[in-house]
Design an enzyme around this catalytic site. Structure first.
Site, PDB file in Angstrom:
ATOM      1  N   HIS A   1      25.585  12.089  12.912  1.00 44.49           N
ATOM      2  CA  HIS A   1      25.058  13.293  12.253  1.00 44.49           C
ATOM      3  C   HIS A   1      25.760  14.564  12.764  1.00 44.49           C
ATOM      4  O   HIS A   1      26.387  15.295  11.997  1.00 44.49           O
ATOM      5  CB  HIS A   1      23.561  13.452  12.550  1.00 44.49           C
ATOM      6  CG  HIS A   1      22.700  12.282  12.196  1.00 44.49           C
ATOM      7  ND1 HIS A   1      22.431  11.925  10.908  1.00 44.49           N
ATOM      8  CD2 HIS A   1      22.009  11.414  12.986  1.00 44.49           C
ATOM      9  CE1 HIS A   1      21.608  10.883  10.902  1.00 44.49           C
ATOM     10  NE2 HIS A   1      21.343  10.553  12.153  1.00 44.49           N
TER      11      HIS A   1
HETATM   12  C1  BDR Z   1      19.421  15.038  13.747  1.00 42.13           C
HETATM   13  O1  BDR Z   1      18.238  14.821  14.546  1.00 42.13           O
HETATM   14  C2  BDR Z   1      18.597  14.509  15.862  1.00 42.13           C
HETATM   15  O2  BDR Z   1      17.912  13.371  16.289  1.00 42.13           O
HETATM   16  C3  BDR Z   1      20.088  14.321  15.896  1.00 42.13           C
HETATM   17  O3  BDR Z   1      20.633  14.812  17.108  1.00 42.13           O
HETATM   18  C4  BDR Z   1      20.582  15.124  14.713  1.00 42.13           C
HETATM   19  O4  BDR Z   1      20.800  16.474  15.050  1.00 42.13           O
HETATM   20  C5  BDR Z   1      19.536  13.940  12.731  1.00 42.13           C
HETATM   21  O5  BDR Z   1      18.432  13.929  11.877  1.00 42.13           O
END
Ligand code: BDR
Ligand code: CA
Length: 304
Positions: free
Chosen positions: A235
């Protein structure tokens, strides 16, 4: 080199994003916020990652230790108790720089007027506070890239909400409605952008590669429970990638708002594809990614 400021809740994928940014850009600073883990852990993890790659010259500034109106909610099943799956346990974190993240964001934006890209890969509390304090950020910031939201796919923390939007939806609303030039890198593209054991194997032989291996074990197990695929979604690294090279994604200009008043749907990012609302588009939203090319770029960067 592009000038970036990162706002993070380090977090395994934040950590990988930090390494990518530090190797490929001029990172003027990193601010931390409550999110995946507590502000204390997020800050310590950020400092440790910078220590690992020999970049303790990058200032790390602490920010908000809770959302604007809501309680923190940590994602222990993905990121572990400490936020980075128990990796770098023995490493000394050192001390963050003095100051408060929203003020530091304002200071850097003014100092690097129209040159600075903000990459926000965490709940948007720090940025909302900065916008409320200094509306001229709109004129000073070159671009804002946000990892958050999901416009055509389900959520990853509730059926409809992505984690960063869900944790502080009031802050997200302030940021998305701010008029800043924002690109949203949501689950639509980040969940297609997967790191597997094959790529992690190719990264071995460097401290960065070992860190990725050590930190992602639990993350991959959890991802398999949810999706059936033994991999982990990149992500936050993809958001950094988009800030570095826009050609990794195809975007659409859309009006997007965040739900803040629904037990079922809080944190949902609602994109108006057919202009039902009649509102002007406010964001560039990533709709497709060249994930294979990005993952290749990430692997090569980890070996640099
Ligand atoms: C986002 O949520 C967090 O758990 C990760 O670091 C990322 O920024 C993904 O949904
Ligand atoms: Ca994050």
């Amino acid at each position: 080199m592009k000038k970036l400021l990162l706002d993070v809740d380090t977090g395994i994928d934040d950590a990988i994003g930090i390494i990518l940014a530090a190797k490929r850009a001029d990172v003027v600073g990193i601010t931390t916020v409550n999110g995946n883990t507590s502000l204390d852990y997020a800050t310590a993890n950020t400092l440790k990652v910078l220590n690992l790659i020999g970049r303790t010259d990058i200032p790390v500034v602490r920010g908000a230790d809770r959302p604007l109106l809501r309680e923190p909610h940590f994602e222990v099943s993905v990121h572990g108790n400490d936020g980075i799956g128990g990796a770098l346990k023995e490493m000394d974190a050192g001390e963050p720089a003095s100051g408060f993240a929203p003020d530091f964001i304002i200071e850097m934006a003014q100092k690097h007027e129209r040159e600075l890209t903000l990459v926000l890969t965490a709940p948007l509390t720090n940025m909302a506070l900065a916008i409320r304090k200094e509306p001229r950020l709109r004129d000073w910031v070159k671009e804002v890239v946000i990892m958050g939201g999901a416009v055509r796919v389900p959520g990853n923390i509730t059926p409809t909400a992505e984690y960063n939007m869900y944790i502080d939806p009031e802050a997200a609303k302030i940021v998305l409605q701010s008029g800043l030039p924002i690109t949203l890198v949501g689950l639509d593209v980040t969940e297609q952008t997967l790191l597997t054991d094959v790529e992690i194997g190719r990264m071995q032989g460097s401290p960065e590669g070992e860190f990725v291996k050590d930190s992602t074990g639990q993350y991959m197990k959890r991802y398999k429970e949810i999706t059936g695929i033994h991999a982990c979604a990149m992500h936050d690294p993809l958001a950094v990638g988009v800030a570095l090279d826009r050609s990794f994604v195809r975007t659409g200009r859309l009006h997007v708002d965040v739900e803040t008043n629904s037990d079922l749907c809080d944190g949902q990012t609602v994109a108006d594809f057919s202009n039902w609302t009649g509102k002007q588009p406010n964001l560039d939203v990533c709709l497709e990614a060249d994930s294979g090319r990005f993952i290749e770029y990430l692997v090569e960067t980890m070996k640099m």
